[in-house]
Write an enzyme that holds these catalytic residues in place. Structure first.
Site, PDB file in Angstrom:
ATOM      1  N   ASP A 118       5.472   1.359   4.409  1.00  0.00           N
ATOM      2  CA  ASP A 118       5.800   2.551   3.628  1.00  0.00           C
ATOM      3  C   ASP A 118       6.054   3.803   4.467  1.00  0.00           C
ATOM      4  O   ASP A 118       6.238   4.890   3.909  1.00  0.00           O
ATOM      5  CB  ASP A 118       4.687   2.844   2.617  1.00  0.00           C
ATOM      6  CG  ASP A 118       4.616   1.797   1.522  1.00  0.00           C
ATOM      7  OD1 ASP A 118       5.673   1.493   0.937  1.00  0.00           O
ATOM      8  OD2 ASP A 118       3.519   1.282   1.258  1.00  0.00           O
ATOM      9  N   ASP A 177      10.789  -3.211  -1.975  1.00  0.00           N
ATOM     10  CA  ASP A 177      10.670  -1.780  -1.686  1.00  0.00           C
ATOM     11  C   ASP A 177      11.032  -1.460  -0.237  1.00  0.00           C
ATOM     12  O   ASP A 177      11.486  -0.354   0.088  1.00  0.00           O
ATOM     13  CB  ASP A 177       9.233  -1.291  -1.922  1.00  0.00           C
ATOM     14  CG  ASP A 177       8.581  -1.824  -3.178  1.00  0.00           C
ATOM     15  OD1 ASP A 177       8.824  -2.995  -3.527  1.00  0.00           O
ATOM     16  OD2 ASP A 177       7.796  -1.082  -3.801  1.00  0.00           O
ATOM     17  N   THR A 237       6.519 -11.897  -8.088  1.00  0.00           N
ATOM     18  CA  THR A 237       6.810 -10.586  -8.663  1.00  0.00           C
ATOM     19  C   THR A 237       5.488  -9.948  -9.055  1.00  0.00           C
ATOM     20  O   THR A 237       5.105  -9.933 -10.216  1.00  0.00           O
ATOM     21  CB  THR A 237       7.778 -10.705  -9.856  1.00  0.00           C
ATOM     22  OG1 THR A 237       8.963 -11.359  -9.411  1.00  0.00           O
ATOM     23  CG2 THR A 237       8.150  -9.324 -10.385  1.00  0.00           C
ATOM     24  N   TRP A 253      14.995  -0.406  -6.512  1.00  0.00           N
ATOM     25  CA  TRP A 253      14.886  -0.307  -5.050  1.00  0.00           C
ATOM     26  C   TRP A 253      16.010  -1.090  -4.381  1.00  0.00           C
ATOM     27  O   TRP A 253      16.580  -0.646  -3.368  1.00  0.00           O
ATOM     28  CB  TRP A 253      13.560  -0.863  -4.567  1.00  0.00           C
ATOM     29  CG  TRP A 253      12.283  -0.169  -4.916  1.00  0.00           C
ATOM     30  CD1 TRP A 253      11.103  -0.780  -5.285  1.00  0.00           C
ATOM     31  CD2 TRP A 253      11.978   1.243  -4.897  1.00  0.00           C
ATOM     32  NE1 TRP A 253      10.110   0.150  -5.493  1.00  0.00           N
ATOM     33  CE2 TRP A 253      10.619   1.409  -5.253  1.00  0.00           C
ATOM     34  CE3 TRP A 253      12.746   2.381  -4.602  1.00  0.00           C
ATOM     35  CZ2 TRP A 253       9.995   2.650  -5.335  1.00  0.00           C
ATOM     36  CZ3 TRP A 253      12.134   3.624  -4.693  1.00  0.00           C
ATOM     37  CH2 TRP A 253      10.784   3.756  -5.048  1.00  0.00           C
TER      38      TRP A 253
END
Length: 394
Positions: A118, A177, A237, A253
């Site tokens: 991230d 992501d 998922t 995303w």
């Protein structure tokens, strides 16, 4: 026969009237008014943030109180990113000062071991926007150091950056992501960083494109690979309804990430893929206001929470994708639907007096019972970005 003809004419007249009414409404949409609203809401939030290095993340349904997080939280870059966008929108030095303050809280990430993928969300949304707007060389140094840190998670045997080194799933896991965080690597490789960062980003995108999607181009959330062989083990998922469902934000995303990857590489295979990802999203979007349910396959639709964050991400991505689209009909579809999403978010999803966020009705992690139908900072960030992109388009 005459009656059928009259009914047909009446129907076509009605549809023409509705399209005209929507077009007029769209053309009269006041972007500056929405930007002023965001500035007003952000000003309210500034008054309640504790002076302890934290930033606002989310507000639960029915509350006015922000949940605050420190720099290690994956969402910590969105609030300073919003402040930089407000500085861009207004030119007001107040926003520059606040953006600088909240960005600098994240500095330790540039000199710490990478705990997850991230870092792009955290550092590029904060210092990246800051450098773009100010050219402050101290920001650039932090961005370049962080890109090197993110690259340590790349596994050449798999061909992707590992998302959660500490995660319970086992194997080498990569989430969709992560496509968003490649922008940090692309930028660094072109602005004084190691050229290998570009190759890592491209390889990650290629591996993701080949493994992370079902035959209809809907995305898994998590892909698990064998550490040593790089072989794909399975797709999951985690934050969606189930392993075979299309989680709305995950698909968002993907659309945004591959559009950005095309921008950075100019490789047509990424543009073609972005179109395919967009097509399945738009074709499955059955809500009249174009704001999706949190998962396209959730079992209790229409009695399921919406996800304004997914709509905000897609609305912003569609504006950029339209600029690379030569097919006029497709370009017009992307632009008209993006504008409708932004208008709907502005007219029916804004927080106003409910709380000091920009938007209501986002869903974070429903299977975990976390942040359901609430205000979340990344929804606000991409909503503000979409407004700015729409303004530049006009």
């Amino acid at each position: 026969m005459f009656t059928k003809k009259l009914i047909f004419i009446a129907l076509m007249t009605f549809l023409s009237f509705m399209n005209m009414a929507y077009s007029q409404k769209n053309n009269s949409f006041d972007i500056k008014k929405q930007l002023d609203y965001c500035a007003e809401q952000a000003s309210k939030t500034l008054t309640v943030i504790p002076n302890d290095g934290t930033s606002p993340r989310s507000i639960p349904t029915g509350s006015k109180e922000w949940k605050f997080v420190d720099y290690k939280d994956w969402t910590s870059g969105f609030w300073p990113g919003e402040l930089w966008y407000l500085y861009e929108a207004t030119g007001d030095k107040k926003w520059e000062r606040e953006a600088d303050k909240f960005s600098r809280f994240l500095t330790p990430l540039s000199v710490s071991k990478a705990n997850d993928h991230d870092l792009g969300f955290q550092i590029f949304n904060s210092f990246g926007n800051g450098y773009r707007l100010t050219k402050n060389t101290a920001y650039k140094d932090i961005i370049l150091k962080t890109a090197d840190t993110l690259a340590t998670l790349f596994n050449p045997k798999v061909g992707t950056i590992q998302s959660w080194p500490h995660n319970k799933y086992g194997g080498h896991n990569t989430i969709i992501d992560n496509m968003m965080n490649l922008e940090l690597l692309f930028w660094a490789s072109k602005n004084g960083g190691n050229k290998k960062l570009y190759d890592i980003a491209v390889k990650h995108a290629e591996t993701t494109m080949n493994n992370h999607f079902r035959p209809d181009y809907s995305s898994y959330h998590v892909l698990i690979y064998d550490y040593e062989t790089g072989k794909k083990i399975k797709g999951r998922t985690a934050q969606g309804y189930n392993d075979d469902s299309m989680w709305a934000r995950g698909q968002a995303w993907a659309i945004y990430g591959f559009t950005m990857t095309y921008r950075e590489t100019k490789d047509p295979k990424f543009l073609d893929f972005a179109h395919k990802l967009t097509r399945v999203y738009l074709d499955k979007l059955t809500t009249e206001d174009l704001i999706p349910y949190w998962d396209f396959n959730a079992p209790n639709i229409p009695n399921e929470p919406r996800d304004a964050s997914a709509a905000a991400i897609v609305s912003s991505a569609l504006i950029e994708l339209s600029s690379y689209t030569k097919d006029k009909n497709l370009k017009n579809e992307y632009l008209s639907k993006s504008k409708k999403m932004i208008v709907e978010l502005s007219e029916h999803y804004q927080s106003h007096e409910v709380n000091s966020a920009f938007l209501l009705h986002s869903t974070g992690h429903k299977p975990a019972g976390s942040e359901i139908d609430c205000s979340i900072n990344y929804a606000d960030y991409y909503y503000l970005e979409a407004l700015l992109r729409l303004q530049k388009l006009k």
